[in-house]
Structure formats: C-alpha cells, structure tokens
Design a protein around this motif. Sequence first.
Motif, PDB file in Angstrom:
ATOM      1  N   ILE A  77       0.820  -1.212   0.000  1.00 43.95           N
ATOM      2  CA  ILE A  77       0.000   0.000   0.000  1.00 43.95           C
ATOM      3  C   ILE A  77       0.850   1.256   0.000  1.00 43.95           C
ATOM      4  CG2 ILE A  77      -0.226   0.033   2.524  1.00 43.95           C
ATOM      5  CD1 ILE A  77      -2.916   1.063  -0.067  1.00 43.95           C
ATOM      6  N   LYS A  78       2.018   1.219   0.607  1.00 44.17           N
ATOM      7  CA  LYS A  78       2.871   2.408   0.653  1.00 44.17           C
ATOM      8  C   LYS A  78       3.380   2.776  -0.742  1.00 44.17           C
ATOM      9  CE  LYS A  78       4.299   1.862   5.469  1.00 44.17           C
ATOM     10  NZ  LYS A  78       5.430   1.677   6.409  1.00 44.17           N
ATOM     11  N   ILE A  79       3.681   1.765  -1.542  1.00 42.54           N
ATOM     12  CA  ILE A  79       4.120   2.029  -2.921  1.00 42.54           C
ATOM     13  C   ILE A  79       2.939   2.506  -3.759  1.00 42.54           C
ATOM     14  CG2 ILE A  79       5.105   0.986  -5.001  1.00 42.54           C
ATOM     15  CD1 ILE A  79       6.703  -0.882  -3.175  1.00 42.54           C
ATOM     16  N   GLN A  80       1.763   1.935  -3.504  1.00 44.57           N
ATOM     17  CA  GLN A  80       0.549   2.397  -4.177  1.00 44.57           C
ATOM     18  C   GLN A  80       0.339   3.885  -3.928  1.00 44.57           C
ATOM     19  OE1 GLN A  80      -2.982   0.073  -3.300  1.00 44.57           O
ATOM     20  NE2 GLN A  80      -1.817  -1.832  -3.133  1.00 44.57           N
ATOM     21  N   VAL A  81       0.386   4.256  -2.653  1.00 46.26           N
ATOM     22  CA  VAL A  81       0.122   5.638  -2.262  1.00 46.26           C
ATOM     23  C   VAL A  81       1.185   6.586  -2.821  1.00 46.26           C
ATOM     24  CG1 VAL A  81       0.090   7.204  -0.275  1.00 46.26           C
ATOM     25  CG2 VAL A  81      -1.245   5.082  -0.227  1.00 46.26           C
ATOM     26  N   ARG A  82       2.435   6.145  -2.796  1.00 45.13           N
ATOM     27  CA  ARG A  82       3.502   7.004  -3.310  1.00 45.13           C
ATOM     28  C   ARG A  82       3.251   7.403  -4.756  1.00 45.13           C
ATOM     29  NH1 ARG A  82       7.541   5.771  -6.332  1.00 45.13           N
ATOM     30  NH2 ARG A  82       7.641   3.551  -5.795  1.00 45.13           N
ATOM     31  N   LEU A  83       2.899   6.424  -5.607  1.00 41.79           N
ATOM     32  CA  LEU A  83       2.676   6.750  -7.013  1.00 41.79           C
ATOM     33  C   LEU A  83       1.399   7.570  -7.198  1.00 41.79           C
ATOM     34  CD1 LEU A  83       3.649   6.549  -9.908  1.00 41.79           C
ATOM     35  CD2 LEU A  83       2.311   4.456 -10.158  1.00 41.79           C
ATOM     36  N   LEU A  84       0.353   7.252  -6.458  1.00 42.33           N
ATOM     37  CA  LEU A  84      -0.868   8.055  -6.560  1.00 42.33           C
ATOM     38  C   LEU A  84      -0.563   9.521  -6.283  1.00 42.33           C
ATOM     39  CD1 LEU A  84      -3.494   5.785  -4.735  1.00 42.33           C
ATOM     40  CD2 LEU A  84      -3.349   6.216  -7.190  1.00 42.33           C
ATOM     41  N   LYS A  85       0.222   9.773  -5.249  1.00 42.77           N
ATOM     42  CA  LYS A  85       0.541  11.153  -4.889  1.00 42.77           C
ATOM     43  C   LYS A  85       1.436  11.802  -5.941  1.00 42.77           C
ATOM     44  CE  LYS A  85       0.913  12.118  -0.471  1.00 42.77           C
ATOM     45  NZ  LYS A  85       1.066  12.132   0.985  1.00 42.77           N
ATOM     46  N   GLU A  86       2.343  11.034  -6.515  1.00 41.44           N
ATOM     47  CA  GLU A  86       3.205  11.575  -7.577  1.00 41.44           C
ATOM     48  C   GLU A  86       2.370  12.006  -8.784  1.00 41.44           C
ATOM     49  OE1 GLU A  86       6.209   8.749  -8.592  1.00 41.44           O
ATOM     50  OE2 GLU A  86       7.238   8.887  -6.658  1.00 41.44           O
ATOM     51  N   LEU A  87       1.303  11.255  -9.045  1.00 46.96           N
ATOM     52  CA  LEU A  87       0.451  11.552 -10.191  1.00 46.96           C
ATOM     53  C   LEU A  87      -0.626  12.585  -9.857  1.00 46.96           C
ATOM     54  CD1 LEU A  87      -0.042   7.931 -11.601  1.00 46.96           C
ATOM     55  CD2 LEU A  87       1.502   9.709 -12.470  1.00 46.96           C
ATOM     56  N   GLY A  88      -0.731  12.954  -8.596  1.00 44.60           N
ATOM     57  CA  GLY A  88      -1.738  13.932  -8.199  1.00 44.60           C
ATOM     58  C   GLY A  88      -3.131  13.349  -8.059  1.00 44.60           C
ATOM     59  N   LYS A 125      -7.398   2.440   7.082  1.00 46.88           N
ATOM     60  CA  LYS A 125      -8.075   3.728   6.920  1.00 46.88           C
ATOM     61  C   LYS A 125      -7.275   4.843   7.584  1.00 46.88           C
ATOM     62  CE  LYS A 125     -11.198   6.924   6.382  1.00 46.88           C
ATOM     63  NZ  LYS A 125     -11.221   7.693   5.112  1.00 46.88           N
ATOM     64  N   GLU A 126      -6.748   4.578   8.750  1.00 43.47           N
ATOM     65  CA  GLU A 126      -5.946   5.585   9.454  1.00 43.47           C
ATOM     66  C   GLU A 126      -4.728   5.983   8.619  1.00 43.47           C
ATOM     67  OE1 GLU A 126      -3.675   6.266  13.766  1.00 43.47           O
ATOM     68  OE2 GLU A 126      -4.684   4.358  13.333  1.00 43.47           O
ATOM     69  N   TYR A 127      -4.063   4.985   8.029  1.00 40.81           N
ATOM     70  CA  TYR A 127      -2.898   5.275   7.192  1.00 40.81           C
ATOM     71  C   TYR A 127      -3.300   6.108   5.968  1.00 40.81           C
ATOM     72  CZ  TYR A 127       0.773   4.680   3.743  1.00 40.81           C
ATOM     73  OH  TYR A 127       1.718   4.924   2.778  1.00 40.81           O
ATOM     74  N   LEU A 128      -4.374   5.707   5.290  1.00 44.09           N
ATOM     75  CA  LEU A 128      -4.817   6.436   4.106  1.00 44.09           C
ATOM     76  C   LEU A 128      -5.207   7.869   4.458  1.00 44.09           C
ATOM     77  CD1 LEU A 128      -6.945   3.659   2.342  1.00 44.09           C
ATOM     78  CD2 LEU A 128      -4.695   4.505   1.642  1.00 44.09           C
ATOM     79  N   SER A 129      -5.858   8.044   5.595  1.00 43.62           N
ATOM     80  CA  SER A 129      -6.248   9.393   6.020  1.00 43.62           C
ATOM     81  C   SER A 129      -5.013  10.253   6.293  1.00 43.62           C
ATOM     82  CB  SER A 129      -7.127   9.328   7.270  1.00 43.62           C
ATOM     83  OG  SER A 129      -8.361   8.688   6.977  1.00 43.62           O
ATOM     84  N   GLU A 130      -4.010   9.647   6.908  1.00 47.63           N
ATOM     85  CA  GLU A 130      -2.760  10.375   7.154  1.00 47.63           C
ATOM     86  C   GLU A 130      -2.123  10.837   5.845  1.00 47.63           C
ATOM     87  OE1 GLU A 130      -0.406   7.574   9.266  1.00 47.63           O
ATOM     88  OE2 GLU A 130      -1.364   7.936  11.214  1.00 47.63           O
ATOM     89  N   GLN A 131      -2.279   9.999   4.811  1.00 53.26           N
ATOM     90  CA  GLN A 131      -1.695  10.303   3.507  1.00 53.26           C
ATOM     91  C   GLN A 131      -2.624  11.143   2.627  1.00 53.26           C
ATOM     92  OE1 GLN A 131       1.499   9.469   2.684  1.00 53.26           O
ATOM     93  NE2 GLN A 131       1.629   8.794   4.822  1.00 53.26           N
ATOM     94  N   LYS A 132      -3.802  11.477   3.169  1.00 57.15           N
ATOM     95  CA  LYS A 132      -4.797  12.274   2.448  1.00 57.15           C
ATOM     96  C   LYS A 132      -5.277  11.587   1.165  1.00 57.15           C
ATOM     97  CE  LYS A 132      -3.460  16.748   4.365  1.00 57.15           C
ATOM     98  NZ  LYS A 132      -2.704  16.155   5.499  1.00 57.15           N
ATOM     99  N   ILE A 133      -5.417  10.269   1.255  1.00 53.57           N
ATOM    100  CA  ILE A 133      -5.974   9.477   0.169  1.00 53.57           C
ATOM    101  C   ILE A 133      -7.355   8.969   0.596  1.00 53.57           C
ATOM    102  CG2 ILE A 133      -5.754   7.385  -1.224  1.00 53.57           C
ATOM    103  CD1 ILE A 133      -3.711   9.464  -2.003  1.00 53.57           C
ATOM    104  N   GLN A 134      -8.362   9.252  -0.227  1.00 56.14           N
ATOM    105  CA  GLN A 134      -9.724   8.819   0.056  1.00 56.14           C
ATOM    106  C   GLN A 134     -10.070   7.589  -0.777  1.00 56.14           C
ATOM    107  OE1 GLN A 134     -12.665  12.180   0.339  1.00 56.14           O
ATOM    108  NE2 GLN A 134     -10.918  13.375  -0.416  1.00 56.14           N
ATOM    109  N   VAL A 135     -11.055   6.837  -0.324  1.00 53.94           N
ATOM    110  CA  VAL A 135     -11.501   5.635  -1.031  1.00 53.94           C
ATOM    111  C   VAL A 135     -12.757   5.969  -1.840  1.00 53.94           C
ATOM    112  CG1 VAL A 135     -12.330   3.268  -0.774  1.00 53.94           C
ATOM    113  CG2 VAL A 135     -10.511   4.130   0.725  1.00 53.94           C
ATOM    114  N   SER A 136     -12.668   5.828  -3.143  1.00 56.94           N
ATOM    115  CA  SER A 136     -13.819   6.123  -4.011  1.00 56.94           C
ATOM    116  C   SER A 136     -14.841   4.996  -3.980  1.00 56.94           C
ATOM    117  CB  SER A 136     -13.354   6.349  -5.453  1.00 56.94           C
ATOM    118  OG  SER A 136     -12.692   5.195  -5.960  1.00 56.94           O
ATOM    119  N   ALA A 137     -14.357   3.771  -3.847  1.00 59.15           N
ATOM    120  CA  ALA A 137     -15.237   2.604  -3.814  1.00 59.15           C
ATOM    121  C   ALA A 137     -14.425   1.405  -3.345  1.00 59.15           C
ATOM    122  CB  ALA A 137     -15.825   2.311  -5.200  1.00 59.15           C
ATOM    123  N   LEU A 138     -15.106   0.406  -2.864  1.00 57.29           N
ATOM    124  CA  LEU A 138     -14.459  -0.877  -2.626  1.00 57.29           C
ATOM    125  C   LEU A 138     -14.576  -1.700  -3.894  1.00 57.29           C
ATOM    126  CD1 LEU A 138     -15.416  -2.118   0.962  1.00 57.29           C
ATOM    127  CD2 LEU A 138     -13.584  -0.581   0.250  1.00 57.29           C
ATOM    128  N   GLY A 139     -13.442  -2.173  -4.404  1.00 56.73           N
ATOM    129  CA  GLY A 139     -13.449  -3.048  -5.578  1.00 56.73           C
ATOM    130  C   GLY A 139     -13.695  -4.471  -5.121  1.00 56.73           C
TER     131      GLY A 139
END
Length: 280
Positions: free
Chosen positions: A18-29, A55-69
């Motif tokens: 998840i940390k690598i997922q979040v890193r690239l998401l943030k790089e792409l805006g 959820k706590e980690y995602l909130s810290e990273q300011k990443i929201q969940v659009s849907a559960l796949g």
Amino acid sequence: MLKNAQITGFADEIHSDIKIQVRLLKELGIDFLELRSANGKSIASYTKEEAKALKEYLSEQKIQVSALGSPIGKISITEEFEPHFKVYQNVVEIAKIMETPNIRMFSFYIPNQEEPEKYQDIVFDRMEHLVSYARKESVILLHENEKDIYGDTAFRCKQLFDRFYGEHFKGTFDFANFVQCGQDTSEAYELLKSYIAYIHIKDALFATGQVTPAGEGDGMVREILEKLDKMGYEGFLSLEPHLADFSGLKNLEKNPLTKNISSGEAAFTIAYEALKKILI
C-alpha cells in the motif's frame, strides 16, 4: 472535458504494498483509490481492526476511497450463496470504515456453454437479497459488466437495472469488458446511460480481447466520455490498467491474457497519461 469528474484507480495494480501504491498516486496527483486489495490481501478478507488501521494510514496520507473493488457476485451461480453473503456483510462493514458508500459488484458467473437466461430466476433472487441489504445498510452497489457473468452484455445489464435500479443499485460502465464480450460500447452506452454512476477506464481490442490504454482500443472511450461530459457527469473515472501482470490477476479473470508491461508502476502511469490525454 469532465472537469468535475475525479480520477481514481485500482492501485493494487501498481504494487501489492500500500505504501508504494500511495507514493505513485501522490506523484500523479490522484487523491482517491478504488480499494480492491492492499498489502497482498483482498479487501473482502480484511477484519474490522485491519480496515481501521488501513483507513488511518490512508487518512494520514490524504488518500480517500472512491469505492471498494469487492468480489461480491464474482462466484459461480451454482456455488452456495450463504457463505458468500457473509463475505458481503463484512464488505459492507469495511465500506463504512473506509467512509465510502460505493461497493463494486457482479452478477455471478454462468456455467460454460450454458444460456444465462436459464439462471435468471436464481440470479435475480440473489440480487434481491444483496440489494435489500444494501438498502438496509445505506450503501450503493455498483454493478460492473464483466465477461462470463449474467450481466455481461448491455441487454442483460439493462434487465438487472430495470428490476433493481435505484438509490442503492447503480451501474459501473467498463469499456474493455464490453469489448471482450463482443459488445459495441456505443450501443451499450445508449442503452445504459441512465443507470451509469461510475466509470472504469480501460480499453480493449475486439480481435484479441487484449487490454490497451484508453483510446487505443475499440471501446470508443473518447467518444463516450465526450457524451458523458455533455450529460454533466461528475462521478469517478477509475483507472484499471490491466496492462501488466500483478498479484491477484489470476483471481480476477478466468483466462487472463499475457501482459506486455513488466512494471505495475509503469502500467498505471501509462494508463493515467492515456486518460489525461483524452481529457485535455
């Protein structure tokens, strides 16, 4: 185009971590993800405690969940339903923890070489149970068209929407999945446009079924996004690249095609750039 739509995506195609997922998401805006799995574990298998920590980690990273796949409805119609319904109940609880009402789902695999209509009654009965529970729990089921399930073609998707469409049952439109079923996506859009609440961004070729970046296949992605723009669509555009092999792919497709991009990060970036090129 689609200035008020939000880009999200299946970040587990970037990497299982998840940390690598979040890193690239943030790089792409990108500020959202469609949560299918994290750290190599399907979101449907998460406990409430694990989900709260994520959820706590995602909130810290300011990443929201659009849907559960979620994988709900992605079992054979001949399999026992009750154990699957219990998985569904857990998915609903995870959605609440993730602060999203949206749950992607399917309408059950049909046995090979059999007519889907043979199973219509049992499909509809199971869908009734799922939708009733969604209504009770105030979540939204987003039915995705998918090859080999009951709702593979636009016609059978419309049957489901004619019966169940409402505040708690809406449609996810997937270009590539329609192409892989031999379905003209323009015809599908015209038939289903009133029910669409979520968009999966991937394209494919009629000749081979191979998934391509958006706009490079036969899914008429640009043309349909232009129509959605004119209709004032303000929902999510969810990147689902399927351009590289990734952990869990074999569990998502019955016969996944070999992918020609080795890196999940590269594949996701290519998918993102292809979409942005269309949206300019």
